[in-house]
Design a protein around this motif. Structure first.
Motif, PDB file in Angstrom:
ATOM      1  N   VAL A 156     -22.872  22.120  14.290  1.00  0.00           N
ATOM      2  CA  VAL A 156     -21.948  21.039  15.538  1.00  0.00           C
ATOM      3  C   VAL A 156     -20.209  22.566  16.057  1.00  0.00           C
ATOM      4  O   VAL A 156     -19.852  22.028  15.048  1.00  0.00           O
ATOM      5  CB  VAL A 156     -20.792  19.770  14.938  1.00  0.00           C
ATOM      6  CG1 VAL A 156     -20.122  19.117  16.062  1.00  0.00           C
ATOM      7  CG2 VAL A 156     -22.303  18.987  14.671  1.00  0.00           C
ATOM      8  N   PRO A 157     -20.438  22.826  17.045  1.00  0.00           N
ATOM      9  CA  PRO A 157     -19.023  23.581  17.359  1.00  0.00           C
ATOM     10  C   PRO A 157     -17.829  23.520  17.077  1.00  0.00           C
ATOM     11  O   PRO A 157     -17.858  24.918  16.416  1.00  0.00           O
ATOM     12  CB  PRO A 157     -18.990  23.911  18.527  1.00  0.00           C
ATOM     13  CG  PRO A 157     -21.188  23.484  19.162  1.00  0.00           C
ATOM     14  CD  PRO A 157     -21.627  22.069  18.311  1.00  0.00           C
ATOM     15  N   TYR A 158     -17.148  22.567  17.466  1.00  0.00           N
ATOM     16  CA  TYR A 158     -15.977  21.884  16.818  1.00  0.00           C
ATOM     17  C   TYR A 158     -16.163  22.336  15.173  1.00  0.00           C
ATOM     18  O   TYR A 158     -15.573  23.292  14.212  1.00  0.00           O
ATOM     19  CB  TYR A 158     -15.831  21.073  16.933  1.00  0.00           C
ATOM     20  CG  TYR A 158     -14.391  20.304  16.736  1.00  0.00           C
ATOM     21  CD1 TYR A 158     -13.556  21.254  16.955  1.00  0.00           C
ATOM     22  CD2 TYR A 158     -14.505  18.755  15.749  1.00  0.00           C
ATOM     23  CE1 TYR A 158     -12.370  20.464  15.887  1.00  0.00           C
ATOM     24  CE2 TYR A 158     -12.555  18.801  14.775  1.00  0.00           C
ATOM     25  CZ  TYR A 158     -12.064  19.522  15.424  1.00  0.00           C
ATOM     26  OH  TYR A 158     -11.317  18.980  14.486  1.00  0.00           O
ATOM     27  N   GLU A 159     -16.969  22.057  14.270  1.00  0.00           N
ATOM     28  CA  GLU A 159     -16.738  21.766  12.592  1.00  0.00           C
ATOM     29  C   GLU A 159     -17.510  23.553  12.205  1.00  0.00           C
ATOM     30  O   GLU A 159     -16.442  24.091  11.185  1.00  0.00           O
ATOM     31  CB  GLU A 159     -18.200  21.326  12.273  1.00  0.00           C
ATOM     32  CG  GLU A 159     -18.266  19.677  12.518  1.00  0.00           C
ATOM     33  CD  GLU A 159     -19.212  18.629  11.997  1.00  0.00           C
ATOM     34  OE1 GLU A 159     -19.777  19.402  10.791  1.00  0.00           O
ATOM     35  OE2 GLU A 159     -19.416  17.576  12.265  1.00  0.00           O
TER      36      GLU A 159
ATOM     37  N   LEU B 213     -40.466  14.366  15.271  1.00  0.00           N
ATOM     38  CA  LEU B 213     -39.399  14.206  16.039  1.00  0.00           C
ATOM     39  C   LEU B 213     -38.081  15.040  16.126  1.00  0.00           C
ATOM     40  O   LEU B 213     -37.867  15.688  14.953  1.00  0.00           O
ATOM     41  CB  LEU B 213     -38.536  12.869  16.131  1.00  0.00           C
ATOM     42  CG  LEU B 213     -37.879  12.243  16.135  1.00  0.00           C
ATOM     43  CD1 LEU B 213     -37.699  11.738  18.011  1.00  0.00           C
ATOM     44  CD2 LEU B 213     -36.907  11.248  15.474  1.00  0.00           C
ATOM     45  N   ALA B 214     -37.292  15.493  16.670  1.00  0.00           N
ATOM     46  CA  ALA B 214     -36.271  15.804  16.606  1.00  0.00           C
ATOM     47  C   ALA B 214     -34.497  15.253  17.720  1.00  0.00           C
ATOM     48  O   ALA B 214     -34.973  14.818  18.161  1.00  0.00           O
ATOM     49  CB  ALA B 214     -36.334  17.396  17.409  1.00  0.00           C
ATOM     50  N   TYR B 215     -33.585  15.737  16.971  1.00  0.00           N
ATOM     51  CA  TYR B 215     -32.243  14.496  17.057  1.00  0.00           C
ATOM     52  C   TYR B 215     -31.446  16.436  17.518  1.00  0.00           C
ATOM     53  O   TYR B 215     -31.444  17.247  17.356  1.00  0.00           O
ATOM     54  CB  TYR B 215     -31.729  13.719  15.635  1.00  0.00           C
ATOM     55  CG  TYR B 215     -32.214  12.939  15.337  1.00  0.00           C
ATOM     56  CD1 TYR B 215     -33.834  12.759  14.283  1.00  0.00           C
ATOM     57  CD2 TYR B 215     -31.653  11.819  15.279  1.00  0.00           C
ATOM     58  CE1 TYR B 215     -34.133  12.404  13.329  1.00  0.00           C
ATOM     59  CE2 TYR B 215     -32.648  10.768  14.536  1.00  0.00           C
ATOM     60  CZ  TYR B 215     -33.199  10.588  14.088  1.00  0.00           C
ATOM     61  OH  TYR B 215     -34.229   9.723  13.921  1.00  0.00           O
ATOM     62  N   LEU B 216     -30.954  15.486  18.973  1.00  0.00           N
ATOM     63  CA  LEU B 216     -29.656  17.417  19.625  1.00  0.00           C
ATOM     64  C   LEU B 216     -29.016  16.214  19.933  1.00  0.00           C
ATOM     65  O   LEU B 216     -28.891  15.204  21.168  1.00  0.00           O
ATOM     66  CB  LEU B 216     -30.731  17.658  20.756  1.00  0.00           C
ATOM     67  CG  LEU B 216     -32.449  17.675  20.166  1.00  0.00           C
ATOM     68  CD1 LEU B 216     -33.384  17.936  21.720  1.00  0.00           C
ATOM     69  CD2 LEU B 216     -32.156  19.188  19.771  1.00  0.00           C
ATOM     70  N   PRO B 217     -28.096  16.206  19.066  1.00  0.00           N
ATOM     71  CA  PRO B 217     -25.945  15.507  19.814  1.00  0.00           C
ATOM     72  C   PRO B 217     -26.013  17.248  20.337  1.00  0.00           C
ATOM     73  O   PRO B 217     -26.446  17.812  20.282  1.00  0.00           O
ATOM     74  CB  PRO B 217     -25.836  15.114  18.230  1.00  0.00           C
ATOM     75  CG  PRO B 217     -26.764  15.972  17.464  1.00  0.00           C
ATOM     76  CD  PRO B 217     -27.377  17.034  18.237  1.00  0.00           C
TER      77      PRO B 217
END
Lengths: 422, 422
Positions: A156-159, B213-217
């Motif tokens: 996650v870019p911010y983290e 399956l992949a999660y892409l936030p």
């Protein structure tokens, strides 16, 4: 000079290989490492597959001193970085009480329930140094083996950025004896890469060995990046500056800024200096000009507002463009661009106003005005300057280029007004 | 099933390693290769150094069937890909007359002089198949050695994409016997990754082996990507659709689209269907809402225009916000957001209008209204819906999230109006 500390940046995730997300992390990491004198020599992306990750670690460990790994630390099942580190180092996952306390607090503060998946994020390989993540739920990790440092960060870019800035970069500076790598960037607009290259060839050929030049073209601009390597920051800085001072007079009319300057920030500084204000009247750029001007913190000092007038109705109603102008010359014309800019200056009550009107595409072109035909204008208290652009047939490129050229027209117009005042 | 054809994407350029340009090429290439059934298994970036490039070629040739190389083909001196190919293959640079004719024509058409550097771009390794570049001056190249295909493309995104699309992808399809890799993406908004994961765990655990399956936030959204591998396109497609049909009812309220749908395109389709129009009134998003709505070709059918009102003066003058409202509640308030949306609907003469007003940061917060406090509103012919957002203290994240949530508020409001009409 100290031996160069070399780095490799490894990203983990099928989504990056398959092109389903934009990776902005590695650019940022590359710039930050360079900034502290660590030289990135490779970037590698592998999928969510244990063998591929291990082979990337193994290969990287043979060529670099520090390996920065991002991704593969989220709470869901497709994330496998931690398990892979355990296999690679022969270590075990163990619940880290400090990490658990922090993630528990993270959820309590936000009044959100914690899932079992979140709890498991606090289990870490038992050979790692735990790096607290105050900005999310996946901890950072620091490993050392055979003289190589491995850093693992969430994707996650911010983290990732917060962890790098506050934890990892200071640790790297303490761990290694670093050389200094320094950059100076000269930013040009309105001249092509090969013309620039021919123009400055004698200067480039005379550069000393420890200073390298690169041409970085991007949407109508070419950045000239000088990279120097040394051990004395001040000396290096003055050597680079000396080269810049030799270069710039040769291409003065095309240079708009240096280093982290952007057209937006250069314009912001000019407007602030003259206590002037700006507004925009946009047709084909659809708000992008306003967005670029307001992307800077503090832009509310000089940016008043914008009218995005896609329809002719709004061009007339909000900007006061004459119906006759639209009928005689069309919406995409010098006359309309001029009236839009002058109207915006009045209605937005600003010192300057810039306008755009064009055929962004992919449809809507005619033989006389093909897709990519764009008029821009800049209105000042004393005159209105216009410019015709003949761009491509690709919508987003046309929007991007129009915005850049309109900002440059504004910049040049302010500079011209500045000269006339003196 | 056919054996998987594996690809590696190699980018060349110090500027990428040092983080001085954003690499968008490899994302695009990854997606396109995946689309024709070639599996990207690695991405590698190396600097402008012959040994590093050769070692990347050597390593890649051992693990993949096709290597796509971009960058290092520009006219200036820091570009060295061609020479490195010659060294790697033991071939020689030779002037290619076809390439020379094309580059000569390229400059003639544009009425620009050709430099010696441009002429040299037509000299190619004598073991390559020449791939004409109709969009720029650096030719594409195709090499084959020991069963591995090497493709070299310029780094300029527009040229690279055109060459891939019209030349390289068709050649790859003809050269290899390809498996089918198919994706279906379910796009959600307003639910976190770990909550989503817990909710759909039983369904995920029951997925067949050939579907992953992949999660892409990404900025308030999570994309769920199903990837299936097989040899029968129709069968694979129906198997993936079956899984989507099982999944979606479990998370219906959060699903806004599929595959290449974006909030903008979903909204565009809804507005077109109802012959409705949209405008925006923006404070903290500074034109980004308008820019996202107009980034789609054809958006002029439903997008009328916007007022970006950074100053209170313009909120009153152009949108009719009451002075009393601003004085009593402040610019960042539910009341102001409401009056901005309602005012924009009237002045822009649209069916719907959305507004944003907030403290984007990094400065300007107060104890009552900290940085990240944002109000958004959506005005319809019959009502005005408002929403309070509590975001971060990072300016560009706040602008991005506000825009996304405002678009989602618009989407939900249109859907609600749709239901009420029935």
């Amino acid at each position: 000079m100290n031996p160069t500390v070399r780095a490799e940046i490894i990203t983990i995730g099928d989504e990056i290989l398959f092109g389903q997300i934009t990776d902005t992390n590695t650019q940022w990491i590359g710039a930050e490492l360079t900034g502290i004198g660590i030289r990135p020599v490779r970037k590698t992306s592998v999928g969510d597959k244990k063998e591929d990750i291990i082979s990337a670690f193994t290969e990287a460990s043979k060529r670099v001193d520090v390996i920065i790994v991002t991704g593969g630390l989220g709470p869901t099942k497709d994330d496998i970085t931690k398990h892979t580190f355990c296999d690679y180092f022969g270590s075990q996952l163990k619940m880290n009480e400090e990490a658990l306390a922090l993630v528990t607090e993270f959820f309590a503060k936000r009044g959100r329930p914690m899932t079992e998946l979140n709890i498991q994020q606090a289990a870490l390989p038992d050979n790692c140094t735990y790096i607290p993540n105050l900005w999310g739920t996946a901890p950072g990790m620091w490993f050392e083996k055979d003289g190589v440092v491995y850093v693992s960060l969430p994707g996650v870019p911010y983290e990732m950025k917060s962890l790098m800035q506050f934890e990892i970069l200071p640790r790297l500076k303490a761990h290694f004896v670093l050389n200094i790598i320094q950059h100076k960037i000269v930013k040009t607009i309105g001249i092509g890469e090969s013309f620039l290259a021919e123009k400055i060839a004698p200067w480039e050929d005379a550069l000393p060995d420890h200073i390298k030049l690169a041409y970085l073209p991007h949407f109508g601009q070419v950045r000239l990046r000088l990279t120097g390597t040394g051990s004395d920051q001040q000396l290096l800085d003055s050597q680079l500056q000396e080269q810049v001072d030799l270069l710039v007079p040769q291409i003065e009319e095309h240079v708009y800024g240096y280093d982290s300057d952007e057209l937006e920030s250069v314009i912001g500084a000019l407007l602030t200096k003259h206590e002037a204000t700006i507004g925009t009247a946009e047709s084909c750029t659809g708000g992008f000009l306003a967005q670029r001007l307001t992307s800077l913190a503090g832009s509310s000092r000089y940016f008043e507002g914008s009218v995005v007038s896609y329809s002719n109705f709004l061009k007339m109603k909000l900007l006061g463009v004459q119906e006759e102008t639209l009928e005689t010359y069309g919406a995409v014309s010098e006359q309309t661009a001029r009236e839009m800019a002058e109207g915006a200056r009045k209605v937005l009550n600003t010192t300057y106003a810039i306008s755009t009107t064009g055929i962004a595409g992919p449809d809507g072109g005619t033989p006389e005005k093909p897709v990519g035909t764009v008029w821009i204008a800049c209105a000042t208290p004393t005159e209105t300057v216009t410019q015709l652009l003949k761009l491509s047939n690709i919508r987003n490129i046309n929007i991007e280029l129009t915005t850049t050229y309109a900002l440059n027209l504004l910049r040049k117009t302010i500079l011209k007004a500045e000269k006339e005042e003196v």
